[in-house]
Motif scaffolding. Structure first.
Motif, PDB file in Angstrom:
ATOM      1  N   LYS A 443       0.822  -1.218   0.000  1.00 28.26           N
ATOM      2  CA  LYS A 443       0.000   0.000   0.000  1.00 28.26           C
ATOM      3  C   LYS A 443       0.857   1.269   0.000  1.00 28.26           C
ATOM      4  CE  LYS A 443      -0.517  -0.166   5.056  1.00 28.26           C
ATOM      5  NZ  LYS A 443      -1.462  -0.425   6.170  1.00 28.26           N
ATOM      6  N   TYR A 444       2.157   1.155   0.368  1.00 31.38           N
ATOM      7  CA  TYR A 444       3.042   2.316   0.381  1.00 31.38           C
ATOM      8  C   TYR A 444       3.741   2.541  -0.964  1.00 31.38           C
ATOM      9  CZ  TYR A 444       2.509   1.938   5.451  1.00 31.38           C
ATOM     10  OH  TYR A 444       1.990   1.862   6.725  1.00 31.38           O
ATOM     11  N   VAL A 445       3.617   1.576  -1.884  1.00 32.39           N
ATOM     12  CA  VAL A 445       4.331   1.647  -3.148  1.00 32.39           C
ATOM     13  C   VAL A 445       3.643   2.630  -4.100  1.00 32.39           C
ATOM     14  CG1 VAL A 445       5.056   0.324  -5.188  1.00 32.39           C
ATOM     15  CG2 VAL A 445       5.188  -0.714  -2.908  1.00 32.39           C
ATOM     16  N   HIS A 446       4.427   3.504  -4.732  1.00 30.21           N
ATOM     17  CA  HIS A 446       3.906   4.369  -5.779  1.00 30.21           C
ATOM     18  C   HIS A 446       3.871   3.551  -7.064  1.00 30.21           C
ATOM     19  CE1 HIS A 446       5.044   8.434  -3.682  1.00 30.21           C
ATOM     20  NE2 HIS A 446       4.118   7.750  -3.042  1.00 30.21           N
ATOM     21  N   ARG A 447       2.700   3.072  -7.419  1.00 33.16           N
ATOM     22  CA  ARG A 447       2.607   2.002  -8.416  1.00 33.16           C
ATOM     23  C   ARG A 447       3.005   2.453  -9.813  1.00 33.16           C
ATOM     24  NH1 ARG A 447      -2.862  -0.840  -5.904  1.00 33.16           N
ATOM     25  NH2 ARG A 447      -2.215  -0.538  -3.745  1.00 33.16           N
ATOM     26  N   GLY A 448       2.779   3.695 -10.151  1.00 34.97           N
ATOM     27  CA  GLY A 448       3.175   4.158 -11.472  1.00 34.97           C
ATOM     28  C   GLY A 448       4.640   4.534 -11.549  1.00 34.97           C
ATOM     29  N   ALA A 449       5.200   5.069 -10.436  1.00 38.79           N
ATOM     30  CA  ALA A 449       6.574   5.569 -10.449  1.00 38.79           C
ATOM     31  C   ALA A 449       7.619   4.463 -10.536  1.00 38.79           C
ATOM     32  CB  ALA A 449       6.815   6.406  -9.188  1.00 38.79           C
ATOM     33  N   GLN A 450       7.221   3.220 -10.223  1.00 35.17           N
ATOM     34  CA  GLN A 450       8.226   2.153 -10.196  1.00 35.17           C
ATOM     35  C   GLN A 450       8.594   1.666 -11.599  1.00 35.17           C
ATOM     36  OE1 GLN A 450       6.600  -1.627  -8.643  1.00 35.17           O
ATOM     37  NE2 GLN A 450       4.619  -0.609  -8.658  1.00 35.17           N
ATOM     38  N   PHE A 451       7.775   1.950 -12.607  1.00 35.18           N
ATOM     39  CA  PHE A 451       8.051   1.483 -13.963  1.00 35.18           C
ATOM     40  C   PHE A 451       8.759   2.594 -14.737  1.00 35.18           C
ATOM     41  CE2 PHE A 451       4.190  -0.753 -12.523  1.00 35.18           C
ATOM     42  CZ  PHE A 451       4.730  -2.034 -12.472  1.00 35.18           C
ATOM     43  N   THR A 452      10.053   2.461 -14.901  1.00 34.15           N
ATOM     44  CA  THR A 452      10.889   3.551 -15.400  1.00 34.15           C
ATOM     45  C   THR A 452      11.396   3.351 -16.823  1.00 34.15           C
ATOM     46  OG1 THR A 452      12.808   2.465 -14.379  1.00 34.15           O
ATOM     47  CG2 THR A 452      11.666   4.147 -13.081  1.00 34.15           C
ATOM     48  N   MET A 453      11.173   2.169 -17.431  1.00 31.47           N
ATOM     49  CA  MET A 453      11.691   1.916 -18.769  1.00 31.47           C
ATOM     50  C   MET A 453      10.758   2.510 -19.834  1.00 31.47           C
ATOM     51  SD  MET A 453      14.445   0.487 -17.943  1.00 31.47           S
ATOM     52  CE  MET A 453      15.014   0.283 -19.624  1.00 31.47           C
ATOM     53  N   PRO A 454      11.310   3.210 -20.826  1.00 38.91           N
ATOM     54  CA  PRO A 454      10.469   3.847 -21.883  1.00 38.91           C
ATOM     55  C   PRO A 454      10.093   2.825 -22.961  1.00 38.91           C
ATOM     56  CG  PRO A 454      12.780   4.354 -22.260  1.00 38.91           C
ATOM     57  CD  PRO A 454      12.736   3.540 -20.993  1.00 38.91           C
ATOM     58  N   TRP A 455       9.358   1.817 -22.592  1.00 42.26           N
ATOM     59  CA  TRP A 455       8.962   0.755 -23.503  1.00 42.26           C
ATOM     60  C   TRP A 455       7.540   0.947 -23.993  1.00 42.26           C
ATOM     61  CZ3 TRP A 455      10.762  -4.034 -20.171  1.00 42.26           C
ATOM     62  CH2 TRP A 455      12.165  -4.059 -20.118  1.00 42.26           C
ATOM     63  N   PRO A 456       7.212   0.429 -25.166  1.00 39.54           N
ATOM     64  CA  PRO A 456       5.801   0.393 -25.596  1.00 39.54           C
ATOM     65  C   PRO A 456       5.019  -0.622 -24.770  1.00 39.54           C
ATOM     66  CG  PRO A 456       7.181  -0.840 -27.135  1.00 39.54           C
ATOM     67  CD  PRO A 456       8.126  -0.158 -26.166  1.00 39.54           C
ATOM     68  N   LYS A 457       3.705  -0.580 -24.911  1.00 33.44           N
ATOM     69  CA  LYS A 457       2.887  -1.552 -24.185  1.00 33.44           C
ATOM     70  C   LYS A 457       3.211  -2.960 -24.648  1.00 33.44           C
ATOM     71  CE  LYS A 457      -1.061   1.505 -23.295  1.00 33.44           C
ATOM     72  NZ  LYS A 457      -2.516   1.716 -23.534  1.00 33.44           N
ATOM     73  N   PRO A 458       3.144  -3.944 -23.749  1.00 30.67           N
ATOM     74  CA  PRO A 458       3.446  -5.323 -24.129  1.00 30.67           C
ATOM     75  C   PRO A 458       2.470  -5.834 -25.194  1.00 30.67           C
ATOM     76  CG  PRO A 458       3.333  -5.080 -21.730  1.00 30.67           C
ATOM     77  CD  PRO A 458       2.817  -3.817 -22.324  1.00 30.67           C
ATOM     78  N   VAL A 459       2.905  -6.830 -25.933  1.00 33.72           N
ATOM     79  CA  VAL A 459       2.043  -7.479 -26.904  1.00 33.72           C
ATOM     80  C   VAL A 459       0.835  -8.083 -26.176  1.00 33.72           C
ATOM     81  CG1 VAL A 459       1.882  -9.405 -28.548  1.00 33.72           C
ATOM     82  CG2 VAL A 459       3.942  -7.981 -28.464  1.00 33.72           C
ATOM     83  N   ARG A 460      -0.353  -7.894 -26.743  1.00 29.82           N
ATOM     84  CA  ARG A 460      -1.618  -8.387 -26.174  1.00 29.82           C
ATOM     85  C   ARG A 460      -1.904  -7.752 -24.809  1.00 29.82           C
ATOM     86  NH1 ARG A 460       0.747 -12.906 -28.364  1.00 29.82           N
ATOM     87  NH2 ARG A 460       1.494 -13.586 -26.317  1.00 29.82           N
ATOM     88  N   TYR A 461      -1.443  -6.489 -24.629  1.00 31.04           N
ATOM     89  CA  TYR A 461      -1.696  -5.805 -23.352  1.00 31.04           C
ATOM     90  C   TYR A 461      -3.173  -5.495 -23.212  1.00 31.04           C
ATOM     91  CZ  TYR A 461      -1.635  -2.125 -19.819  1.00 31.04           C
ATOM     92  OH  TYR A 461      -1.872  -1.358 -18.701  1.00 31.04           O
TER      93      TYR A 461
END
Length: 461
Positions: A443-461
């Protein structure tokens, strides 16, 4: 207005100052101590021939690890190594567990190194006539000195590792040539090799400690955020590192198995130093004493570096208290993580037996390798070749992942044969930790801030 410590730690970044040589030193430096101690417990499990088979099978396992790591880490170039990979490719709960695997694998290995160094100093002190020499002060001093060195800066830390690792590797070569492997002046393989005293079950049991020849090479990933060119330095340093270790492991087995009966070799604490003593050469004894000391220092040094980076990355993402994500304003190191893990290593080094500490390290590493097999398959499925830029593409996919998974399953069974209680205890520990993270910490994790790689959305996202 004063900035909170979390904002400050994100503003001050780690320094990109390392090259391929430092990556090689980090990987080989952590592992080379496995040639000086620990691997020989495989001999006690199944005999010298079983240990050689385990050495080569484990070499295949770690070649798969190195190939997979080189691709994924050169693409996910962030501190934390496999933790950062799990966070971006699989999800938070897996990332939390992988972070713990890394911290415990390296911290236990650090403790094992300190135990070995203390034992060696005590042995040499007794041989020199100092009967009251004790190992405990040297254990504490080793961990404290290396923690201080890591605190002061990564460039000096890994340059130190580069020099002493090279010396320790050269010492193995000198011993190998000094015993004249082309003759039978020293080597007595014909007399000492007794086949498989415990049959093929002994070969399987030996696989447990066969991993010790290479355990830690995957630690090169922890330098991802501090190398100047991740796409070049990480694959080059990692792949040359595994080649170095394959050569050193085979030479080590050949020398020790030709000089010592397997019954003694299987329980020796410092087998290469003992091999030098059997040559009756004072020069070789001194050289292998220095080599053993240097290998343990290089390994413990790299372990502190890697464990603190994993702990730091988890703190920065708030998987752990955010204070651990702080970077020193002057030395640009994760200083709070370094300091926090010192007493953990000291407790295990001071009170736990060497084989138990090695087993805890191997088990944590084994769980991490199992994750890596699934991780690279999902990575290729979500972001196929050509979708994102990779620094290195490992060949024959998915064969290395499948071989790695198969060998991990065999090693779990091998560990269970001798250390079933420890295996169950470790699994229970990680399950409890997972519940704590899922029910409390997430509950303390900033869920959006942890993903830092400038990648496109995964296949079949």
């Amino acid at each position: 207005m004063n900035q909170p410590s979390g904002a400050q730690s994100e503003r001050i970044s780690l320094l990109r100052v390392l090259g391929p040589g430092h990556v090689w030193a980090l990987g080989v430096g952590i592992v080379l101590v496995g040639e000086y101690m620990g691997w020989n417990f495989a001999v006690g499990k199944g005999g010298a021939v079983a240990a050689l088979i385990a050495c080569w099978v484990a070499g295949l396992l770690y070649t798969c690890v190195a190939m997979i790591d080189s691709e994924v880490t050169s693409t996910v170039a962030a501190a934390g190594g496999q933790y950062a990979q799990a966070k971006h490719i699989i999800g938070p709960l897996m990332a939390f567990n992988v972070g713990l695997y890394l911290v415990f694998a390296y911290t236990m290995l650090e403790a094992a190194n300190a135990i070995t160094l203390g034992y060696l100093v005590q042995t040499v002190g007794t041989m020199a006539g100092f009967e009251n020499t004790h190992d405990k002060p040297f254990i504490v001093l080793t961990i404290m000195f290396l923690a201080w060195l890591n605190y002061r800066g990564v460039y000096a830390t890994l340059t130190f590792s580069l020099v002493i690792t090279a010396v320790a590797f050269v010492a193995i070569w000198v011993l190998f040539l000094a015993v004249q492997p082309w003759s039978d002046v020293y080597m007595k393989h014909g007399e000492l090799l007794t086949g498989l005293p415990y049959g093929w079950l002994g070969v399987l049991a030996a696989l447990h400690f066969g991993l010790w020849f290479y355990l830690g090479i995957e630690g090169t990933t922890q330098a991802a955020e501090e190398v100047r060119s991740p796409a070049r330095a990480l694959p080059l340093g990692t792949m040359t590192g595994i080649i170095t270790l394959l050569i050193a492991a085979t030479m080590t087995w050949y020398v020790c198995a030709g000089l010592m009966p397997w019954e003694y070799l299987g329980q020796a604490v410092t087998p290469l130093f003992d091999a030098a003593r059997l040559t009756n050469s004072t020069l070789l004894m001194v050289l292998l004493f220095i080599g053993t000391i240097f290998s343990t220092l290089a390994s413990a040094n790299g372990c502190i570096n890697d464990a603190s980076r994993a702990w730091f990355s988890m703190g920065r993402d708030r998987y752990l208290p955010q204070a651990f994500g702080a970077v020193h304003p002057k030395y640009r190191t994760p200083y709070r993580s370094i300091v926090f893990l010192v007493p953990v290593a000291l407790v295990f080094a001071y009170f736990a037996p060497l084989d138990q500490v090695i087993t805890f390290s191997i088990l944590s590493g084994l769980l991490e390798y199992t994750f890596m097999a699934f991780n690279v398959i999902m990575f290729r499925q979500k972001w196929p070749l050509g979708v994102i830029k990779r620094g290195y593409v490992h060949p024959f996919h998915p064969l290395p992942a499948l071989v790695l998974l198969l060998l991990c399953m065999a090693t779990y069974f091998a560990v269970f044969l001798g250390y079933g209680t420890q295996l169950v205890a470790m699994i229970v520990f990680y399950m409890v930790a997972s519940l704590w993270f899922a029910l409390h910490r997430y509950k303390y994790v900033h869920r959006g801030a942890q993903f830092t790689m400038p990648w496109p959305k995964p296949v079949r996202y």
